[in-house]
Design a protein around this motif. Structure first.
Motif, PDB file in Angstrom:
ATOM      1  N   GLY A   8       0.079   1.639   4.733  1.00  0.00           N
ATOM      2  CA  GLY A   8      -0.794   2.124   3.570  1.00  0.00           C
ATOM      3  C   GLY A   8      -0.322   1.944   2.111  1.00  0.00           C
ATOM      4  N   LYS A   9       0.952   1.404   2.197  1.00  0.00           N
ATOM      5  CA  LYS A   9       1.171   1.143   0.692  1.00  0.00           C
ATOM      6  C   LYS A   9       0.587  -0.386   0.339  1.00  0.00           C
ATOM      7  CE  LYS A   9       4.911   4.001  -0.885  1.00  0.00           C
ATOM      8  NZ  LYS A   9       4.370   4.878  -1.648  1.00  0.00           N
ATOM      9  N   LEU A  10       0.834  -1.102   1.404  1.00  0.00           N
ATOM     10  CA  LEU A  10       0.134  -2.465   1.307  1.00  0.00           C
ATOM     11  C   LEU A  10      -1.451  -2.418   1.056  1.00  0.00           C
ATOM     12  CD1 LEU A  10       0.595  -5.493   1.537  1.00  0.00           C
ATOM     13  CD2 LEU A  10       0.184  -5.410   4.078  1.00  0.00           C
ATOM     14  N   LYS A  11      -2.049  -1.604   1.478  1.00  0.00           N
ATOM     15  CA  LYS A  11      -3.511  -1.320   1.249  1.00  0.00           C
ATOM     16  C   LYS A  11      -3.676  -1.151  -0.329  1.00  0.00           C
ATOM     17  CE  LYS A  11      -6.007   1.092   4.095  1.00  0.00           C
ATOM     18  NZ  LYS A  11      -6.229   2.375   5.368  1.00  0.00           N
ATOM     19  N   GLU A  12      -2.692  -0.097  -0.694  1.00  0.00           N
ATOM     20  CA  GLU A  12      -2.914   0.360  -2.022  1.00  0.00           C
ATOM     21  C   GLU A  12      -2.615  -0.998  -2.979  1.00  0.00           C
ATOM     22  OE1 GLU A  12      -0.123   3.532  -2.857  1.00  0.00           O
ATOM     23  OE2 GLU A  12      -0.916   4.551  -1.317  1.00  0.00           O
ATOM     24  N   GLY A  24     -17.144  -4.118   0.258  1.00  0.00           N
ATOM     25  CA  GLY A  24     -16.236  -3.204   0.102  1.00  0.00           C
ATOM     26  C   GLY A  24     -14.824  -3.832   0.606  1.00  0.00           C
ATOM     27  N   SER A  25     -14.511  -4.787   0.758  1.00  0.00           N
ATOM     28  CA  SER A  25     -13.316  -5.695   1.329  1.00  0.00           C
ATOM     29  C   SER A  25     -12.658  -5.696  -0.114  1.00  0.00           C
ATOM     30  CB  SER A  25     -13.552  -6.738   2.172  1.00  0.00           C
ATOM     31  OG  SER A  25     -14.152  -7.696   1.616  1.00  0.00           O
ATOM     32  N   TYR A  26     -11.433  -6.095  -0.026  1.00  0.00           N
ATOM     33  CA  TYR A  26     -10.581  -6.662  -1.143  1.00  0.00           C
ATOM     34  C   TYR A  26      -9.939  -8.117  -0.683  1.00  0.00           C
ATOM     35  CZ  TYR A  26     -11.181  -2.363  -3.562  1.00  0.00           C
ATOM     36  OH  TYR A  26     -11.422  -1.168  -4.361  1.00  0.00           O
ATOM     37  N   ARG A  56      -3.150  -4.407  13.510  1.00  0.00           N
ATOM     38  CA  ARG A  56      -3.949  -2.990  13.589  1.00  0.00           C
ATOM     39  C   ARG A  56      -5.284  -3.376  13.081  1.00  0.00           C
ATOM     40  NH1 ARG A  56       1.326  -1.976  12.989  1.00  0.00           N
ATOM     41  NH2 ARG A  56       2.348   0.016  13.692  1.00  0.00           N
ATOM     42  N   LYS A  57      -5.498  -4.645  12.602  1.00  0.00           N
ATOM     43  CA  LYS A  57      -7.032  -5.144  12.116  1.00  0.00           C
ATOM     44  C   LYS A  57      -7.300  -4.165  10.933  1.00  0.00           C
ATOM     45  CE  LYS A  57      -8.658  -6.324  16.826  1.00  0.00           C
ATOM     46  NZ  LYS A  57      -7.552  -7.259  16.993  1.00  0.00           N
ATOM     47  N   ILE A  58      -6.388  -4.052  10.228  1.00  0.00           N
ATOM     48  CA  ILE A  58      -6.596  -3.351   8.676  1.00  0.00           C
ATOM     49  C   ILE A  58      -7.093  -4.731   7.765  1.00  0.00           C
ATOM     50  CG2 ILE A  58      -5.433  -2.064   6.780  1.00  0.00           C
ATOM     51  CD1 ILE A  58      -4.046  -0.933   9.246  1.00  0.00           C
ATOM     52  N   HIS A  71       2.106 -21.348   1.451  1.00  0.00           N
ATOM     53  CA  HIS A  71       0.761 -20.308   1.774  1.00  0.00           C
ATOM     54  C   HIS A  71       0.469 -19.607   0.699  1.00  0.00           C
ATOM     55  CE1 HIS A  71       2.457 -21.050   6.002  1.00  0.00           C
ATOM     56  NE2 HIS A  71       1.282 -21.654   6.052  1.00  0.00           N
ATOM     57  N   ASP A  72       0.764 -19.863  -0.672  1.00  0.00           N
ATOM     58  CA  ASP A  72       0.448 -19.212  -1.694  1.00  0.00           C
ATOM     59  C   ASP A  72      -1.280 -19.043  -1.769  1.00  0.00           C
ATOM     60  OD1 ASP A  72       3.164 -18.469  -2.380  1.00  0.00           O
ATOM     61  OD2 ASP A  72       3.278 -19.688  -4.131  1.00  0.00           O
ATOM     62  N   ASN A  73      -1.976 -19.921  -1.582  1.00  0.00           N
ATOM     63  CA  ASN A  73      -3.092 -19.809  -1.623  1.00  0.00           C
ATOM     64  C   ASN A  73      -3.943 -19.399  -0.519  1.00  0.00           C
ATOM     65  OD1 ASN A  73      -3.467 -20.738  -4.337  1.00  0.00           O
ATOM     66  ND2 ASN A  73      -3.013 -22.874  -3.669  1.00  0.00           N
ATOM     67  N   VAL A  74      -3.271 -18.914   0.300  1.00  0.00           N
ATOM     68  CA  VAL A  74      -4.029 -18.178   1.541  1.00  0.00           C
ATOM     69  C   VAL A  74      -4.831 -16.822   1.352  1.00  0.00           C
ATOM     70  CG1 VAL A  74      -3.759 -17.306   3.982  1.00  0.00           C
ATOM     71  CG2 VAL A  74      -2.730 -19.532   3.383  1.00  0.00           C
ATOM     72  N   GLU A  75      -5.963 -16.728   1.362  1.00  0.00           N
ATOM     73  CA  GLU A  75      -6.439 -15.573   1.127  1.00  0.00           C
ATOM     74  C   GLU A  75      -6.374 -14.093   2.019  1.00  0.00           C
ATOM     75  OE1 GLU A  75     -10.218 -15.583  -1.726  1.00  0.00           O
ATOM     76  OE2 GLU A  75     -10.799 -15.860   0.390  1.00  0.00           O
ATOM     77  N   ILE A  76      -5.841 -13.266   1.692  1.00  0.00           N
ATOM     78  CA  ILE A  76      -5.764 -12.127   2.653  1.00  0.00           C
ATOM     79  C   ILE A  76      -6.815 -11.116   2.262  1.00  0.00           C
ATOM     80  CG2 ILE A  76      -4.541 -10.107   2.933  1.00  0.00           C
ATOM     81  CD1 ILE A  76      -1.850 -11.839   1.964  1.00  0.00           C
ATOM     82  N   THR A  77      -7.613 -10.761   3.351  1.00  0.00           N
ATOM     83  CA  THR A  77      -8.755  -9.760   3.054  1.00  0.00           C
ATOM     84  C   THR A  77      -8.520  -8.535   3.913  1.00  0.00           C
ATOM     85  OG1 THR A  77     -10.244 -11.781   3.320  1.00  0.00           O
ATOM     86  CG2 THR A  77     -11.275  -9.716   3.632  1.00  0.00           C
TER      87      THR A  77
END
Length: 87
Positions: A8-12, A24-26, A56-58, A71-77
């Motif tokens: 939850g904190k990671l999402k924030e 709507g993704s980030y 968890r497919k979040i 991996h600094d340039n790997v995009e996290i969605t």
């Protein structure tokens, strides 16, 4: 902190540091998350929390294990929340 709380904190934090997409993704790069002071203070094991959230497919990202520097340039969605069907 348990895994659900950390996810939850990671999402924030992804919403705080990332760019919102039209769907709507980030999106945020791993290096931005890893090098952020606030994230460093919250997450003892950022990579482990990312893996738990991916399982968890979040969120999604390429690869299994992300390493600082390499991996600094790997995009996290951060995926948008699923649409709730009208009853």
């Amino acid at each position: 902190m348990n895994v659900e709380e950390e996810v939850g904190k990671l999402k924030e934090e992804i919403q705080r540091l990332g760019q919102q997409q039209p769907d709507g993704s980030y999106k945020v790069k791993f290096g931005v998350l890893f090098n952020d002071d606030r994230c460093a203070n919250i997450f003892e094991a950022l990579v482990g929390t990312l893996r738990a959230a991916k399982k968890r497919k979040i969120l999604t990202y390429d690869g299994e294990l992300l390493l600082q520097g390499v991996h600094d340039n790997v995009e996290i969605t951060l995926l948008p929340p699923p649409a709730v069907a009208a009853a």
